[in-house]
Design a protein around this motif. Sequence first.
Motif, PDB file in Angstrom:
ATOM      1  N   ILE A   1       0.975  -1.237  -0.026  1.00 32.99           N
ATOM      2  CA  ILE A   1       0.041  -0.253  -0.054  1.00 32.99           C
ATOM      3  C   ILE A   1       0.819   1.349   0.004  1.00 32.99           C
ATOM      4  CG2 ILE A   1      -1.883  -1.293   1.200  1.00 32.99           C
ATOM      5  CD1 ILE A   1      -1.207   0.730   3.742  1.00 32.99           C
TER       6      ILE A   1
ATOM      7  N   GLU B   1       1.805   1.802  -3.633  1.00 29.35           N
ATOM      8  CA  GLU B   1       0.297   2.311  -4.238  1.00 29.35           C
ATOM      9  C   GLU B   1       0.405   3.860  -4.238  1.00 29.35           C
ATOM     10  OE1 GLU B   1      -2.620  -0.131  -2.554  1.00 29.35           O
ATOM     11  OE2 GLU B   1      -2.397  -1.718  -4.065  1.00 29.35           O
ATOM     12  N   ARG B   2       0.780   4.250  -2.777  1.00 29.29           N
ATOM     13  CA  ARG B   2       0.403   5.615  -2.704  1.00 29.29           C
ATOM     14  C   ARG B   2       1.664   6.384  -3.145  1.00 29.29           C
ATOM     15  NH1 ARG B   2      -1.916   8.232   2.752  1.00 29.29           N
ATOM     16  NH2 ARG B   2      -1.124  10.247   2.698  1.00 29.29           N
TER      17      ARG B   2
ATOM     18  N   TRP C   1      -5.906   4.683  -4.162  1.00 24.41           N
ATOM     19  CA  TRP C   1      -6.402   3.908  -3.167  1.00 24.41           C
ATOM     20  C   TRP C   1      -7.927   4.182  -3.487  1.00 24.41           C
ATOM     21  CZ3 TRP C   1      -3.768   5.359   2.278  1.00 24.41           C
ATOM     22  CH2 TRP C   1      -2.455   4.518   2.320  1.00 24.41           C
TER      23      TRP C   1
ATOM     24  N   TRP D   1      -5.830   4.276   5.065  1.00 23.80           N
ATOM     25  CA  TRP D   1      -6.371   3.219   3.836  1.00 23.80           C
ATOM     26  C   TRP D   1      -7.489   2.709   4.450  1.00 23.80           C
ATOM     27  CZ3 TRP D   1      -7.514  -1.777   3.635  1.00 23.80           C
ATOM     28  CH2 TRP D   1      -7.433  -2.523   2.399  1.00 23.80           C
TER      29      TRP D   1
END
Lengths: 587, 345
Positions: free
Chosen positions: B189, B192-193, B201, B337
């Motif tokens: 994650i 991803e960010r 997200w 998240w």
Amino acid sequence: MNGQTSRRSEVVRSVSEGQRAWGGLWVTFLLAILGFLVIYPILMLLLGALTDTNPVVEGISLSHLSVKNFVTVLANPNVAEALANTMIACGGGTLIAVVIGLLFSWIVVRTNTPFKGFIAAASILPLFAPPLVAGVAWAILGSPKTGLINTMFKWVGLDWRVDFYSMWGLVFVFGIYYAPYVYMFTASALRNMDPSLEEAAEISGASAFATLFTVTFPLIMPAIVSGMLLSFIVMLGIYGIPAVLGAPTNLAVLTTYIFKLTNWSPPLYNTAAAVAIILMVVTGLLVFLQQRVLSGRSYTTVAGKAFRPRSLDLGRWRWFTFGLGIVYLLIVVVLPSLALIVAAFRKFMFIRDAASLFDMRQYSLMHFYSIFDNPLTLRSIYNAVEVGVVTAVVGGALAFAIGYTIHRTRVTGRFWIDLISTVPVAIPGLVVGVAYLWAWIGIPGGLYGTIWILALAFIARFMPDTVKSLSTSFMQIHRELEEAAWVCGKGMLETIRTIVLPLARPGVIASMTLLFVLAIRELGSSLFLYTSNTMVMSVLLLDYYEGGNIGKTAAFSIVQTILLGVLIGGANWLSQGSAQGSVARTG
Amino acid sequence: MNRKIFARTVAIAGAAVLGLISGAFPVQAQEFGPPELIAAAKAEGKLVFYTANFAEVEQLVIKQFNKRFPEIKVEMVRAPGGQLITRVRTEAAAGKLIADVVDHSDRGLMLPMEDMFQDYTPPNAADYNPDALISKKLWPRATIAWSIAYNTELVKDPPKSWMDLTKPEYNKLTGQVFAQSGGTTWTRIMFERQVLGEDYWKKQAATRPVLYPSGAPMADSLVRGEVAMGPLLYNVIYQKKKDGAPVGIFFPPEGAPVNPYASGIPKTAANPNAAKLFLNWCLSKEGQTFMIKELGNLTSLKEPPAYPEGFDPKVVKVWYPKFEDYVKLQATWVAEWDKTFGYRQ
């Protein structure tokens, strides 16, 4: 004359004083054991809930106690939602369990339904399945997208759909899997019940149906309430079923919430301990409620008079009750077993349609080869059986001692023994495992890392189940039988050996069997206490599941089910022969 | 007891001398450590291995290690990440830590326990990528990478990148492992960010993915068709593909987030030589090659000896998290998240 009287009263006084002294010593001994097994780990759990530290790592300190964890938990609306979901799932499941368990215990014990032995076996079969496996089996069957039930509906052209990833799915699976608890309690009570009471009701003109609801069921109320309460409380602590069926729709119950807390990175054991304490309070209230319901009433149905178990002639209706047994067997045993068999033998579980389901090229023994290629498999089986036997024997003996003290003696302090032995039922295994670790790892003498630490944890954790199960047997034996033995000059131990134990034997065997099954299946307490030499089946099963191997999980659970079936079948065979048979042998 | 220690010492010395005299240690074995270490390890004859990785996967590693060193029995304790840390800390505090090797996926949890471990350097220490190292005591025995997997029976137009997973047509078809599940998911994650954008997200959450507690049940769901696609650790889904399951796997072009493990030898290890030999073998070219080819791992070696099936080093960019960010951002970003995905805590 007066001299004789005073001498006699002196003798009586000295005897009763001696008995009181022994009684006090005995209660102290039992309380010491319970203190070690129950109170000490719970204090550790409470300490964990009131601090932000690991008591072993940071040391036991009372200087930073706070209710912060409780405030955090209680202020969280998701905990309230999980608690509400838990109550609905367990309440609904218990209702179904009582209906099924009571119906089948009556069919098996009190009617002339054909193939009763077969129905009796079917009634306790769900007990063999670990909750995780039950969840997986019903996910395979009842998934809204890929479930075999929907696949078959489609195949036969029906526009029906089931969705077990829902609250009603959870309630249904809970109900069918925990019905055996009610069955075991009520069947044992019905078997030990003097039928003359029912005969009297019928002579008075009551119909068989009216007799059932006005005499039979009210008389076995302790067994019904105990079975009901136990099944409800066991459901409260189950993780596997809601984890598998609730996860896809984010349906949380308290156990799945606790599991998340302990599994997060970093783990939040102190918060989990606070949730566990809340769960304990809820369970404590339920136990209190049970005591209130049963207090001040007499339920003795086994007296000093010989009787023959009564069998009601159902006429043509016996085929209807037999049909009910078949339907139950089909829903509870055959369907999930088929699902597990499909998963265990199928190379992988993508099933496009019914044709694919019956495509034999998709089946092989690869998962079985794979699990037996793993050296941990045989080791875990051996360890699990060893722990199961030790737990059943030692735990059964301890539960008998506790149950007898509570129900057949008047020693001071038995209330506390009753209360403390009931407490562990309220603690979810996932949290109590770490409490046992905190409590017992520092004990000198090399307990940690042995089979014994696992056995002790299981004995402590399942003490309420075994004590309550035995209590039902004790409550049904009239005191006159023991009094008769005392009059004949037998001491207490001899009376227990020749009168109480033979009469309570079905209950004792049932309790030990239950303990064995629970020990084999128990996961939560094992997770922190097993070491490289003492891995048990439940831990390996979780490992297969967590490894995303539904095929190996199913294959290993089939192995476990067969093993339990063989061992429990043996135990049942040993316990055959009714109470009066035992009395005849010992009388 | 003293007699036992004396006998062991004699055995070690004897074996070492014999080995040196007879040239019993082939040149290839030198990469696993000096002859006296190997002799001492064989004299110890066993080690206890604590791991957060899946037991089955590690059994394969142990089996392979035993082909090279059959005299050393490896006893394994496997537990999920959080539980393993609790167990190690508690056992150590009580003076009962029986592990000779501790192997964990969350380096952020291992670093605070660094003092618990002894100094250890594998023979090929210089060959390792410094980005994968957080301490001189803890080594990346296993290095695992994220990929995207899909069910080939259900998805005829599969995604080709991370951004494709946010397409509206994949609504309710994807799965995700939730952020709190451990170091590997936190790595994903974070990637991803930081790489795919602040709003990734949000876009992903809009497709209403099914959330899973770990990659394994999600991989199983993907094979069964409960979900059609989603990000998965390559080593979790690769085994299923090898078995013939209807899955496709690819490393997306935007990058493959990589999570190196942290493995070390506690100061209290009862079998330190066997532990060193085991880690030396795991970290060696031979051990890493086995884990890459058979398990679908990557490696933190600067010069990878092999690549997993479907991994083209010219195309795939591996992404290591900055360890400072890994520790500093975790609590805040994981909470964000959760909020974005409506994951209830």
